[in-house]
Design an enzyme around this catalytic site. Structure first.
Site, PDB file in Angstrom:
ATOM      1  N   LYS A 168      54.097   0.012  35.061  1.00  0.00           N
ATOM      2  CA  LYS A 168      52.781  -0.214  34.443  1.00  0.00           C
ATOM      3  C   LYS A 168      51.688   0.286  35.390  1.00  0.00           C
ATOM      4  O   LYS A 168      51.532  -0.225  36.489  1.00  0.00           O
ATOM      5  CB  LYS A 168      52.611  -1.714  34.168  1.00  0.00           C
ATOM      6  CG  LYS A 168      51.461  -2.053  33.233  1.00  0.00           C
ATOM      7  CD  LYS A 168      51.460  -3.552  32.914  1.00  0.00           C
ATOM      8  CE  LYS A 168      50.195  -3.982  32.163  1.00  0.00           C
ATOM      9  NZ  LYS A 168      50.032  -5.446  32.182  1.00  0.00           N
ATOM     10  N   ARG A 188      46.419 -21.491  30.863  1.00  0.00           N
ATOM     11  CA  ARG A 188      45.126 -21.440  30.177  1.00  0.00           C
ATOM     12  C   ARG A 188      45.147 -22.163  28.840  1.00  0.00           C
ATOM     13  O   ARG A 188      44.148 -22.708  28.399  1.00  0.00           O
ATOM     14  CB  ARG A 188      44.737 -19.970  29.919  1.00  0.00           C
ATOM     15  CG  ARG A 188      44.335 -19.220  31.160  1.00  0.00           C
ATOM     16  CD  ARG A 188      44.356 -17.735  30.937  1.00  0.00           C
ATOM     17  NE  ARG A 188      45.720 -17.261  30.744  1.00  0.00           N
ATOM     18  CZ  ARG A 188      46.076 -15.991  30.927  1.00  0.00           C
ATOM     19  NH1 ARG A 188      45.180 -15.088  31.272  1.00  0.00           N
ATOM     20  NH2 ARG A 188      47.317 -15.610  30.749  1.00  0.00           N
ATOM     21  N   SER A 215      42.508 -10.784  33.069  1.00  0.00           N
ATOM     22  CA  SER A 215      42.071  -9.525  33.681  1.00  0.00           C
ATOM     23  C   SER A 215      41.848  -8.472  32.597  1.00  0.00           C
ATOM     24  O   SER A 215      40.875  -7.711  32.649  1.00  0.00           O
ATOM     25  CB  SER A 215      43.134  -9.031  34.678  1.00  0.00           C
ATOM     26  OG  SER A 215      43.329  -9.970  35.708  1.00  0.00           O
ATOM     27  N   HIS A 217      41.664 -17.084  38.289  1.00  0.00           N
ATOM     28  CA  HIS A 217      42.684 -16.992  39.341  1.00  0.00           C
ATOM     29  C   HIS A 217      42.202 -17.692  40.611  1.00  0.00           C
ATOM     30  O   HIS A 217      42.916 -18.478  41.221  1.00  0.00           O
ATOM     31  CB  HIS A 217      42.970 -15.521  39.693  1.00  0.00           C
ATOM     32  CG  HIS A 217      43.416 -14.688  38.552  1.00  0.00           C
ATOM     33  ND1 HIS A 217      43.084 -13.363  38.430  1.00  0.00           N
ATOM     34  CD2 HIS A 217      44.178 -14.968  37.469  1.00  0.00           C
ATOM     35  CE1 HIS A 217      43.615 -12.869  37.331  1.00  0.00           C
ATOM     36  NE2 HIS A 217      44.298 -13.821  36.735  1.00  0.00           N
TER      37      HIS A 217
END
Ligand SMILES: Cc1cn(CCC(=O)O)c2ccccc12
Length: 158
Positions: free
Chosen positions: A41, A90, A127, A17
């Site tokens: 969440k 990614r 993460s 990030h």
């Protein structure tokens, strides 16, 4: 003034990030890192904790600021007077979903999306993976800033 928004959950921020945020800060007059508030969440860190860590690790970029947002990302972009979204990609697997979001966002509010390839060094990072490795005692020093590593290790000890 060319502003861009860099959205995410950042639970927690990783070196992947940070790489994108740093590169974006050199392309735009201002970069707003948008931390999503997702009621459905429960994250490991609170939104305030994520913001604090992001502000600490982006402190050297004087044109980067960190804010939280809820609801539509394009509404946040409008409120911040930002015309561009920045997404780090990614792998090809990221592209399908991100293309769908980009097409929706330009249709909703004319907000463009700039895709930036992640540095290959970090293309495997997320993460979630970092949290999993840390949970089982793995060394994540190469994957997150030191302050995030220390916070993560301390939180997982609770
Ligand atoms: C590669 C990458 C994924 N995301 C979303 C991360 C998230 O939703 O937590 C980013 C946000 C900023 C910069 C790069 C990235």
């Amino acid at each position: 003034m060319r502003r861009a928004v860099c959205p995410g959950s950042f639970d927690p921020v990783t070196n992947g990030h940070l790489d994108i945020i740093g590169r974006a800060s050199r392309l735009f007059d201002e970069v707003i890192v948008g931390v999503l508030v997702n009621q459905s969440k429960q994250g490991l860190f609170t939104v305030e904790e994520r913001i604090d860590m992001l502000r600490e690790v982006t402190g050297s970029y004087e044109n980067v600021r960190v804010e939280s947002f809820r609801g539509l990302l394009v509404d946040f972009c409008r409120a911040q007077h930002a015309s561009v979204l920045i997404k780090g990609l990614r792998a090809v697997s990221d592209f399908d979903y991100e293309l769908q979001m980009a097409q929706m966002n330009i249709g909703l509010a004319g907000v463009e999306t700039l895709f930036m390839p992640t540095n290959p060094l970090y293309s495997f990072l997320s993460s979630s993976l970092v949290k999993d490795v840390a949970k089982w005692g793995g060394d994540i020093s190469a994957h997150v800033p030191d302050v995030v590593r220390d916070e993560l290790v301390a939180r997982l000890r609770r």
